[in-house]
Design an enzyme around this catalytic site. Sequence first.
Site, PDB file in Angstrom:
ATOM      1  CB  SER A  11      14.798  -9.698   6.509  1.00 26.64           C
ATOM      2  OG  SER A  11      15.370 -10.715   5.690  1.00 26.64           O
ATOM      3  NE  ARG A  34      14.030 -13.425  -3.025  1.00 28.13           N
ATOM      4  CZ  ARG A  34      13.392 -14.606  -3.019  1.00 28.13           C
ATOM      5  NH1 ARG A  34      12.260 -14.760  -3.689  1.00 28.13           N
ATOM      6  NH2 ARG A  34      13.892 -15.628  -2.348  1.00 28.13           N
ATOM      7  CE1 TYR A 153      27.575 -14.259  -3.601  1.00 30.19           C
ATOM      8  CE2 TYR A 153      29.860 -14.762  -3.060  1.00 30.19           C
ATOM      9  CZ  TYR A 153      28.662 -14.139  -2.755  1.00 30.19           C
ATOM     10  OH  TYR A 153      28.555 -13.392  -1.600  1.00 30.19           O
ATOM     11  CE  LYS A 157      28.043 -10.727  -3.543  1.00 35.60           C
ATOM     12  NZ  LYS A 157      27.175  -9.703  -2.929  1.00 35.60           N
TER      13      LYS A 157
END
EC number: 1.1.1.100
Length: 242
Positions: A11, A34, A153, A157
Amino acid sequence: MSETILITGSSRGIGKAIALRLAQAGFDIVVHCRSRIEEAEAVAQAVRELGQNARVLQFDVSCRSEAADKLTADVEAHGAYYGVVLNAGLTRDNAFPALTDEDWDRVLRTNLDGFYNVLHPIMMPMIRRRKAGRIVCITSVSGLIGNRGQVNYSASKAGIIGAAKALAVELAKRKITVNCVAPGLIDTDILDENVPIDEILKMIPAGRMGDPEEVAHAVNFLMGEKAAYVTRQVIAVNGGLC
């Protein structure tokens, strides 16, 4: 008929840039969000203005049942995807001792569990196409070298990179490639205000932030016919940071 690519988290930011670049390349796009449905619809409209079909799916990639229901229904209605870009993700940065259980769990559920939650429901339909397919995971320089304040994070990843490499081995003979694109510091409107930009720029040989479109071009290459022999790889788009 154009092939269709699902792009999670498309988005805004990098995901939006990827959606528009792939539409320019002639792909139909499934835009995902979402919660930002209006922004997702705007991206879908921009794709249509480029001459390609677009539709929007809204679900939380961290919710296994919701993802499975939405994706299964979409595939049943429109057919299997040619490609998937796993871009949806989030950060909850803090020094490791200060991380909360929710900081850890939310990042891992969204970023790493999202790999399984999105790909598992659509994998067999992709295989049954008996045609070439493409999967691209948007990871991060943090998943390659780690980063202070991003233990959660970085773990998520790095986990995606490992999962992608293993899946690439399973799917190679089926002509479905699986690769990662690992961005560094990218200039988007969602850049965390706590990111020490000046400090990071000193570490980047190119001396600047990257643009979302530069990440999108790497994804576009991996989605194309000419990348059929490229699989199990990580392409870093980071100005030489690592």
